[in-house]
Design an enzyme around this catalytic site. Structure first.
Site, short mmCIF file in Angstrom:
data_model
loop_
_atom_site.label_atom_id
_atom_site.label_comp_id
_atom_site.label_asym_id
_atom_site.label_seq_id
_atom_site.Cartn_x
_atom_site.Cartn_y
_atom_site.Cartn_z
N TYR A 1 36.86 -96.46 64.10
CA TYR A 1 35.87 -95.82 63.22
C TYR A 1 36.53 -94.62 62.56
CZ TYR A 1 31.70 -93.12 61.84
OH TYR A 1 30.76 -92.41 61.14
N ASP B 1 44.25 -91.12 62.50
CA ASP B 1 42.96 -90.46 62.49
C ASP B 1 42.74 -89.88 63.89
OD1 ASP B 1 40.39 -89.58 62.42
OD2 ASP B 1 39.49 -91.47 61.75
N LYS C 1 36.01 -82.60 64.88
CA LYS C 1 35.48 -82.35 66.22
C LYS C 1 36.04 -81.06 66.85
CE LYS C 1 33.65 -86.92 66.75
NZ LYS C 1 34.20 -88.10 66.09
#
Ligand code: PLP
Length: 429
Positions: A144, A239, A267
């Site tokens: 994702y 990523d 994050k």
């Protein structure tokens, strides 16, 4: 356990927001009950509006590696915000966080701050296309990368690996620019690059795929990926929105010792405030505006309050043994549960790396998305509900990983492991 206030707030929220939430997975669609409305957090604990207390393994989906309401982070935020919230100018805080990151990360020379992981990925893909002059991108099934149009794409049918979109609102013509391959499959990768490498700007991967279970990759596959990207002039994007600052200060690049071309962060980098970043060497970053032709901007980018939160977080991550302590705590926790389940012959395998863990309802080691049995999510649903009743909060989907933070004490972990074992008895009864 009463959850009346959360339930009432949730039915009110449905009048205001689609599904009553600001992000879909929060809606508890794949588990029992309705979302908890949380009003307070401290260390590894959260309290809902009904005053129930939970040990939290979701940790705001990863950012809170220090636990909730970490005192130095909170105090730095309060001090910073007392001067104002945003100026739309450069501030000293960007320099401070930028310097701290770059001086302690040998895989990147320059970075650009943005406001979310999605924005980081979207910008990194644009940079790769702008830098290489090529248009196609390649991703892996089970990774994702945020809700970027060209990455909300899954594998199409047949040998042609051109993607089809997984969301309404994405034109076929966009999805076709994205190729999708299975993880852990070097032969298919080689073949695709032989045929289409001249058209592919970048390959993007979560080096620690942690958004569809925890699909740990063999290091040799990641090394192979690095090699073939170089051979075909394809940029490799790691990523690291989850793995960055999580499996080590230098993220998965440092963990595996692999140099990608561009890295995205999110994050943890904002210490619980909205921050993302993309980073690379000075030459590639030289293509970003205003130095270069790849445009990318943001009204609130580098927001001083968010930078301060990131800085106060990063400083603590750089303390000696921070990561080894966290990893050891996580290993002990996971081992307690795994041993219990093995002794009872329950079909459980807990994958773990650093302070991330994922409970798979399978005995097999899972490395690809297609190996996950969708039917096993019924077991997760039972586990989630039973744990909630006992004051343990896991992310509300069996595809989500759990996080251990520095705020998780040995006692809290021992208590949680005990309760998880008890609930496994119920799941497998
Ligand atoms: C969470 C995540 C994103 C998206 O970040 P947001 O801040 O939610 O936009 C992108 N990539 C990975 C690997 C993620 O885990």
């Amino acid at each position: 356990m009463e959850r009346k206030i959360s339930e009432a707030l949730y039915s009110e929220a449905k009048n205001y927001f689609p599904g009553g939430v600001s992000s879909p997975v929060r809606a508890f669609k794949s588990v029992k009950g309705t979302p908890l409305f949380i009003k307070h957090g401290e260390g590894c604990y959260i309290w809902d509006e009904d005053d129930n207390k939970f040990t939290d393994f979701c940790c705001s989906w990863g950012p809170l590696i220090l636990g909730h309401n970490n005192a130095p982070v909170r105090e730095t935020i309060i001090e910073t915000v007392s001067h104002g919230t945003s100026f739309g100018t450069p501030t000293r805080w960007e320099n401070k966080l930028g310097q701290l990151i770059l001086e302690n990360n040998s895989y990147v020379d320059k970075l650009r701050f943005v406001s979310s992981g999605t924005e980081a990925v979207m910008s990194a893909v644009r940079l790769a296309r702008g830098y290489t002059g090529k248009s196609k991108i390649l991703k892996f099934e089970g990774c994702y990368h945020g809700h970027v149009d060209s990455l909300l794409v899954k594998a199409g049918s047949g040998l042609a690996t051109f993607g089809v979109s997984t969301s309404a609102g994405i034109p076929d013509s966009f999805a076709k620019e994205t190729l999708v391959l299975p993880l852990d499959s070097p032969d298919i990768l080689d073949k695709t690059l032989e045929e289409l490498g001249h058209d592919i700007a970048c390959i993007i991967i979560e080096p620690v795929p942690a958004n569809n279970g925890l699909l740990l990759q063999r290091k040799s596959f990641l090394e192979h990926l690095r090699k073939v990207c170089t051979a075909h002039n394809v940029l490799l994007i790691f990523d690291e929105v989850i793995s960055g600052f999580r499996v080590g200060f230098e993220g998965a690049a440092g963990y595996y010792g692999i140099q990608p071309d561009i890295i995205t962060y999110g994050k943890i980098i904002g210490g619980g405030m909205p921050v993302g970043a993309y980073a690379s060497n000075a030459e590639i970053m030289g293509h970003v505006a205003p130095d270069g032709p790849v445009y990318q901007a943001g009204t609130l980018s580098g927001n001083p309050v968010a930078m301060a939160a990131g800085y106060a977080t990063a400083q603590q991550l750089l303390q000696p043994d921070f990561y080894s302590n966290l990893e050891q705590k996580t290993k002990n926790f996971v081992q307690t549960i795994q041993t219990y389940c093995d002794n009872k012959n329950y079909g459980i395998h807990i994958n773990t790396i650093g302070s991330i863990f994922w409970i798979a309802f399978s005995k097999e080691e899972i490395t690809r998305a297609d190996q996950i049995d969708a039917g096993s999510m019924d077991k997760f649903k039972i586990l989630h509900g039973e744990l909630l009743d006992r004051g343990i909060y896991l992310g509300p989907s069996g595809y989500e990983v759990g996080f251990v933070s520095a705020g998780h004490t040995e006692e809290a972990l021992a208590d949680a492991a005990d309760k998880i074992c008890t609930c496994m008895d119920i799941v497998f009864s």
